[in-house]
Design a protein around this motif. Structure first.
Motif, PDB file in Angstrom:
ATOM      1  N   ARG A 543       0.769  -0.744  -0.044  1.00 28.07           N
ATOM      2  CA  ARG A 543      -0.109   0.140  -0.127  1.00 28.07           C
ATOM      3  C   ARG A 543       0.846   1.452   0.173  1.00 28.07           C
ATOM      4  NH1 ARG A 543      -3.951   0.316   4.474  1.00 28.07           N
ATOM      5  NH2 ARG A 543      -4.501   2.175   3.793  1.00 28.07           N
ATOM      6  N   VAL A 544       2.120   1.019  -0.106  1.00 27.50           N
ATOM      7  CA  VAL A 544       3.071   1.905   0.244  1.00 27.50           C
ATOM      8  C   VAL A 544       4.377   2.538  -1.189  1.00 27.50           C
ATOM      9  CG1 VAL A 544       4.391   2.760   1.528  1.00 27.50           C
ATOM     10  CG2 VAL A 544       3.160   1.720   2.376  1.00 27.50           C
ATOM     11  N   PHE A 545       3.718   3.274  -1.232  1.00 26.87           N
ATOM     12  CA  PHE A 545       4.804   4.173  -1.720  1.00 26.87           C
ATOM     13  C   PHE A 545       5.844   5.163  -1.472  1.00 26.87           C
ATOM     14  CE2 PHE A 545       1.285   6.771  -3.646  1.00 26.87           C
ATOM     15  CZ  PHE A 545       1.919   8.156  -3.317  1.00 26.87           C
ATOM     16  N   PHE A 546       6.790   6.060  -2.402  1.00 26.53           N
ATOM     17  CA  PHE A 546       7.480   7.042  -1.374  1.00 26.53           C
ATOM     18  C   PHE A 546       7.448   7.819  -2.855  1.00 26.53           C
ATOM     19  CE2 PHE A 546       9.709   3.425   0.337  1.00 26.53           C
ATOM     20  CZ  PHE A 546       9.322   3.653   1.891  1.00 26.53           C
ATOM     21  N   GLU A 547       7.788   9.608  -2.308  1.00 27.61           N
ATOM     22  CA  GLU A 547       7.458  10.975  -2.890  1.00 27.61           C
ATOM     23  C   GLU A 547       8.689  10.931  -2.414  1.00 27.61           C
ATOM     24  OE1 GLU A 547       4.347  13.222  -2.123  1.00 27.61           O
ATOM     25  OE2 GLU A 547       5.068  14.485  -3.839  1.00 27.61           O
ATOM     26  N   VAL A 548       9.880  11.936  -3.451  1.00 30.90           N
ATOM     27  CA  VAL A 548      10.923  12.175  -3.667  1.00 30.90           C
ATOM     28  C   VAL A 548      10.448  14.349  -3.334  1.00 30.90           C
ATOM     29  CG1 VAL A 548      13.355  12.827  -3.404  1.00 30.90           C
ATOM     30  CG2 VAL A 548      12.815  10.332  -3.482  1.00 30.90           C
ATOM     31  N   VAL A 549      10.657  14.900  -2.911  1.00 22.54           N
ATOM     32  CA  VAL A 549      10.102  16.125  -2.954  1.00 22.54           C
ATOM     33  C   VAL A 549      10.938  17.197  -2.707  1.00 22.54           C
ATOM     34  CG1 VAL A 549       8.061  15.829  -2.180  1.00 22.54           C
ATOM     35  CG2 VAL A 549       9.170  16.935  -1.192  1.00 22.54           C
ATOM     36  N   GLN A 550      11.935  18.676  -3.571  1.00 24.90           N
ATOM     37  CA  GLN A 550      12.561  20.026  -3.767  1.00 24.90           C
ATOM     38  C   GLN A 550      11.774  21.041  -3.056  1.00 24.90           C
ATOM     39  OE1 GLN A 550      15.072  19.828  -6.413  1.00 24.90           O
ATOM     40  NE2 GLN A 550      16.042  21.753  -5.542  1.00 24.90           N
ATOM     41  N   ARG A 551      11.971  21.317  -1.964  1.00 24.94           N
ATOM     42  CA  ARG A 551      11.134  22.457  -2.587  1.00 24.94           C
ATOM     43  C   ARG A 551      11.834  23.933  -2.553  1.00 24.94           C
ATOM     44  NH1 ARG A 551       5.823  22.585   0.706  1.00 24.94           N
ATOM     45  NH2 ARG A 551       5.637  19.955   1.267  1.00 24.94           N
ATOM     46  N   ILE A 552      11.277  24.714  -3.403  1.00 26.29           N
ATOM     47  CA  ILE A 552      12.505  25.908  -3.841  1.00 26.29           C
ATOM     48  C   ILE A 552      11.545  27.186  -3.267  1.00 26.29           C
ATOM     49  CG2 ILE A 552      13.360  27.007  -5.386  1.00 26.29           C
ATOM     50  CD1 ILE A 552      13.161  24.601  -6.955  1.00 26.29           C
ATOM     51  N   GLY A 553      12.706  27.759  -2.456  1.00 27.35           N
ATOM     52  CA  GLY A 553      11.681  28.988  -2.081  1.00 27.35           C
ATOM     53  C   GLY A 553      10.519  28.850  -0.872  1.00 27.35           C
ATOM     54  N   GLY A 554       9.589  29.444  -0.641  1.00 29.11           N
ATOM     55  CA  GLY A 554       8.971  29.189   0.580  1.00 29.11           C
ATOM     56  C   GLY A 554       7.436  27.933  -0.396  1.00 29.11           C
ATOM     57  N   TYR A 555       7.279  27.168  -0.775  1.00 29.67           N
ATOM     58  CA  TYR A 555       6.226  26.792  -1.771  1.00 29.67           C
ATOM     59  C   TYR A 555       5.479  26.192  -0.742  1.00 29.67           C
ATOM     60  CZ  TYR A 555       3.683  23.421  -3.755  1.00 29.67           C
ATOM     61  OH  TYR A 555       2.307  22.740  -4.702  1.00 29.67           O
ATOM     62  N   ARG A 556       4.079  26.348  -0.620  1.00 28.04           N
ATOM     63  CA  ARG A 556       3.662  25.008   0.880  1.00 28.04           C
ATOM     64  C   ARG A 556       2.689  24.088   0.928  1.00 28.04           C
ATOM     65  NH1 ARG A 556       1.349  31.844   3.732  1.00 28.04           N
ATOM     66  NH2 ARG A 556       3.680  32.180   3.814  1.00 28.04           N
ATOM     67  N   GLY A 557       2.653  24.168  -0.720  1.00 30.23           N
ATOM     68  CA  GLY A 557       1.410  23.123  -0.801  1.00 30.23           C
ATOM     69  C   GLY A 557       2.176  21.968  -1.033  1.00 30.23           C
ATOM     70  N   TYR A 558       1.819  20.575  -1.573  1.00 33.73           N
ATOM     71  CA  TYR A 558       2.253  19.258  -1.644  1.00 33.73           C
ATOM     72  C   TYR A 558       1.774  18.847  -3.065  1.00 33.73           C
ATOM     73  CZ  TYR A 558       1.360  19.981   3.789  1.00 33.73           C
ATOM     74  OH  TYR A 558       1.532  19.811   4.730  1.00 33.73           O
ATOM     75  N   GLY A 559       1.933  19.434  -3.188  1.00 37.95           N
ATOM     76  CA  GLY A 559       2.281  19.165  -5.341  1.00 37.95           C
ATOM     77  C   GLY A 559       0.611  18.739  -5.603  1.00 37.95           C
ATOM     78  N   ALA A 560      -0.769  19.058  -5.185  1.00 34.49           N
ATOM     79  CA  ALA A 560      -2.281  18.515  -5.519  1.00 34.49           C
ATOM     80  C   ALA A 560      -2.693  18.578  -6.588  1.00 34.49           C
ATOM     81  CB  ALA A 560      -3.001  18.970  -4.327  1.00 34.49           C
ATOM     82  N   VAL A 561      -1.897  19.641  -7.863  1.00 37.80           N
ATOM     83  CA  VAL A 561      -2.769  19.319  -8.818  1.00 37.80           C
ATOM     84  C   VAL A 561      -1.770  18.228  -9.131  1.00 37.80           C
ATOM     85  CG1 VAL A 561       0.023  21.251  -9.503  1.00 37.80           C
ATOM     86  CG2 VAL A 561      -2.200  21.367 -10.436  1.00 37.80           C
ATOM     87  N   ASN A 562      -0.834  18.152  -8.744  1.00 38.18           N
ATOM     88  CA  ASN A 562      -0.621  17.022  -9.788  1.00 38.18           C
ATOM     89  C   ASN A 562      -0.999  15.150  -9.523  1.00 38.18           C
ATOM     90  OD1 ASN A 562       0.951  18.469 -11.479  1.00 38.18           O
ATOM     91  ND2 ASN A 562       2.802  18.724 -10.007  1.00 38.18           N
ATOM     92  N   THR A 563      -1.545  15.517  -8.816  1.00 36.91           N
ATOM     93  CA  THR A 563      -2.114  14.009  -7.538  1.00 36.91           C
ATOM     94  C   THR A 563      -3.053  13.121  -8.788  1.00 36.91           C
ATOM     95  OG1 THR A 563      -1.897  15.196  -5.367  1.00 36.91           O
ATOM     96  CG2 THR A 563      -3.572  12.957  -6.051  1.00 36.91           C
ATOM     97  N   PRO A 564      -3.996  13.804  -9.715  1.00 35.89           N
ATOM     98  CA  PRO A 564      -4.122  13.286 -10.868  1.00 35.89           C
ATOM     99  C   PRO A 564      -3.947  12.291 -11.875  1.00 35.89           C
ATOM    100  CG  PRO A 564      -5.881  15.253 -10.198  1.00 35.89           C
ATOM    101  CD  PRO A 564      -4.961  15.473  -9.696  1.00 35.89           C
ATOM    102  N   VAL A 565      -2.381  12.607 -12.100  1.00 31.69           N
ATOM    103  CA  VAL A 565      -1.817  11.362 -12.810  1.00 31.69           C
ATOM    104  C   VAL A 565      -1.455  11.215 -12.339  1.00 31.69           C
ATOM    105  CG1 VAL A 565      -0.038  12.110 -14.278  1.00 31.69           C
ATOM    106  CG2 VAL A 565      -1.011  14.566 -13.829  1.00 31.69           C
ATOM    107  N   ARG A 566      -0.895  10.965 -11.040  1.00 29.59           N
ATOM    108  CA  ARG A 566      -0.125   9.593  -9.987  1.00 29.59           C
ATOM    109  C   ARG A 566      -1.136   8.968 -10.175  1.00 29.59           C
ATOM    110  NH1 ARG A 566      -1.173   8.606  -5.077  1.00 29.59           N
ATOM    111  NH2 ARG A 566      -1.692  11.008  -3.915  1.00 29.59           N
ATOM    112  N   LEU A 567      -2.230   9.461  -9.761  1.00 26.11           N
ATOM    113  CA  LEU A 567      -3.512   8.331  -9.271  1.00 26.11           C
ATOM    114  C   LEU A 567      -3.869   7.599 -10.861  1.00 26.11           C
ATOM    115  CD1 LEU A 567      -5.771  10.348  -7.004  1.00 26.11           C
ATOM    116  CD2 LEU A 567      -4.831   8.586  -6.781  1.00 26.11           C
TER     117      LEU A 567
END
Ligand code: MG
Ligand code: MG
Length: 575
Positions: A543-567
């Motif tokens: 049930r598990v996957f990993f995400e590797v993230v890089q925040r540049i500047g003060g980005y506050r979100g979680y990349g939700a806009v890309n979630t539909p593509v991932r799903l």
């Protein structure tokens, strides 16, 4: 604080509701008329049942469409008074008239309510008049109060309902102008901020204080300042609560009132975690290869349990060989005072987990979250159980966030749990398209402290519709150069990267001026008013996957806009 709850707030028959409400520790109950009408017990037996359970019957409700009519229906009123005498209820809720026959005349409304109060007085009963947000002529609480004042009868007061006040955007400060002894009752409900018809909003989406977007503590404070001394009573109409286990819902409601009481006392939250100490995966053995590919090293193992510690930078993962996973079963939080954190969680009715430890092992203070995830409050000693400290250098610096999944009817309960027990601040829920349904997602984080994003970030996800399986969990790992990690994975372990469709990049490149390497490496991109976000996903194990993230500047979100593509890619891969 005297606590009460309307029977409509929980599922079941009236007797089941009373038992669940008493078991959760409430002092009293509002009996909703429909619950009584459908109950085989006569009113005096309901009265006895409630008394045996230690519950007072604080309110009988509702009486509808009474005031400002061409002729008031006193016959129906007299019937209710006699019924309430048998029931042992001394306050009747009358909500503002919604009938097309109602006349827009405050003096008439006041005169008829005065007559009703006069009759009620003969039975030792009080009338609490409430403005419904969708009342025909009376829809704000100050208007209802003006009519009560005009009627001027000791057995007539007003009932305040936080939903009706706050859903209309009315300022609750006006409550302080109402004498406390004329506020006969205070009903509390929170709600998510939705742009919809207020009647539908109220009937289907109310939730417990702390689960929605209203400032309940602020409203209650005004009522207390006015001198209100009655119970704080939950009145929640919610489609999910109607179907959920009554005991669990009642306990959740009690947790919301305890949390509200703590907020009212202005006490600082005693247990806000300062970091994510670890995430623990059960059935974790297959995950080891994935972690090694991501640059983690196995740096220790538990002396008495089949648990390995894998580390990189300040990111720590426990792989527990037991269980059928891989799935995330526990989260460790850095806690300044673990014993106090558990005490606080216990005060909010969180189940404390028994811990068996061998002599010499670090104490473990843990509670169970509503979804079964074990939450450990960690001091500094736990790391010692896994052998001498090791430094595993690498590109991963720490855990950015963990994403947990919730059963669909426990989403609000989970949000309240993480908010009240851990002091995390919830953001608004978002709904994201999934090829086979909708994913509802809500991020929660500690207030900005160690860095501007907050030290602990969690995302709660629930599949709303369509999906037979619960959505996947993930651990998001922070780094300073996601492209470097993507390049290495692409070269050495391409099978571990989730492939992202070219159509995504065609659109991305039309919207933003991005590095062409993103397409080549399967790295996704987002930006907000504060900064940029680059992230990649691994394939799913269990049930598990990993995400590797890089925040540049003060980005506050979680990349939700890309979630539909991932799903969409994940669904395709799991078929
Ligand atoms: Mg109400
Ligand atoms: Mg994520």
């Amino acid at each position: 604080m005297r606590t009460s709850i309307a029977t409509v707030s929980v599922s079941g028959t009236l007797t089941e509701k009373l038992a669940a409400i008493a078991a959760a520790g409430f002092d009293g109950v509002e009996i909703f008329e429909n619950d009584l009408l459908a109950c085989p017990l006569p009113p005096q037996d309901v009265r006895r049942r409630a008394a045996d359970l230690g519950l007072s019957i604080d309110l009988y409700q509702p009486m509808r469409d009474f005031e400002a009519m061409p002729a008031p229906d006193l016959r129906r009123a007299e019937h209710k008074f006699r019924l309430m005498e048998r029931l042992g209820a001394d306050t009747l809720l009358v909500c503002s008239n919604v009938s097309p026959a109602a006349i827009d005349d405050d003096e008439l409304a006041a005169a008829q309510l005065r007559l009703l109060a006069e009759r009620a007085a003969g039975h030792g009963i009080r009338i609490a008049y409430e403005a419904l947000a969708w009342g025909r002529h009376v829809h704000d609480y100050l208007h209802a109060w003006r009519i009560v004042r005009l009627a001027d009868h000791p057995n007539l007061g007003t009932c305040l309902d936080s939903f009706h006040i706050l859903s209309r955007g009315d300022d609750p400060i006006g409550i302080e102008a109402i004498p406390g002894d004329k506020i006969f009752f205070l009903q509390l409900a929170d709600a998510p901020r939705l742009a919809m018809d207020v009647l539908r909003w109220s009937r289907h989406y109310r939730c417990f204080p702390g689960q929605g977007g209203f400032d309940l503590a602020g409203l209650v404070r005004h009522a207390l300042n006015a001198g209100y001394a009655g119970p704080l009573s939950l009145e929640v109409f919610n489609d999910h609560f109607r179907q959920a286990d009554a005991g669990r819902t009642a306990r959740d409601g009690m947790r919301s009132l305890i949390g509200l009481d703590q907020a009212l006392r202005g006490a600082e939250h005693p247990a806000v975690p300062t970091g994510l100490a670890f995430a623990e995966l059960a059935g974790g053995a297959p995950v080891g290869g994935m972690l090694a590919a991501l640059g983690f090293a196995r740096s220790g193992s538990h002396p008495t349990k089949p648990v390995e510690l894998w580390e990189q930078g300040a990111a720590r993962l426990l792989l527990n060989a037991t269980g059928t996973g891989p799935e995330m079963i526990a989260i460790g939080l850095d806690s300044p005072d673990p014993a106090r954190a558990v005490e606080h969680a216990e005060s909010l009715l969180a189940p404390v987990l028994p811990r068996e430890r061998a002599p010499g092992e670090a104490p473990l203070d843990a509670v169970a979250a509503p979804d079964g995830t074990e939450i450990f409050f960690c001091g500094t000693a736990w790391r010692g159980d896994f052998g001498p400290a090791a430094t595993v250098p690498g590109e991963i610096t720490h855990i950015d966030h963990v994403a947990l999944t919730q059963p669909w009817h426990h989403f609000d309960e989970a949000a309240l749990f993480y908010r009240s027990v851990l002091g995390l601040r919830p953001q608004e829920s978002v709904e994201l398209p999934d090829p086979y349904g909708l994913l509802r997602s809500r991020a929660m984080a500690t207030a900005p402290a160690r860095d501007e994003h907050g030290a602990v970030r969690m995302v709660l996800n629930v599949a709303q519709v369509g999906s037979a399986d619960p959505p996947w969990q993930h651990v998001a790992l922070a780094c300073d150069d996601v492209l470097a990690i993507a390049r290495r994975l692409r070269a050495d372990h391409p099978e571990l990267l989730l492939p992202i469709p070219g159509n995504y990049y065609d659109d991305l490149e039309a919207r933003h001026d991005v590095d062409p390497a993103l397409r080549e490496l399967g790295v996704l991109y987002d930006r907000d008013g504060h900064g940029e976000f680059l992230h990649l996903y691994t394939v799913t194990l269990g049930r598990v996957f990993f995400e590797v993230v890089q925040r540049i500047g003060g980005y506050r979100g979680y990349g939700a806009v890309n979630t539909p593509v991932r799903l969409a890619v994940q669904h395709a891969g799991s078929q």
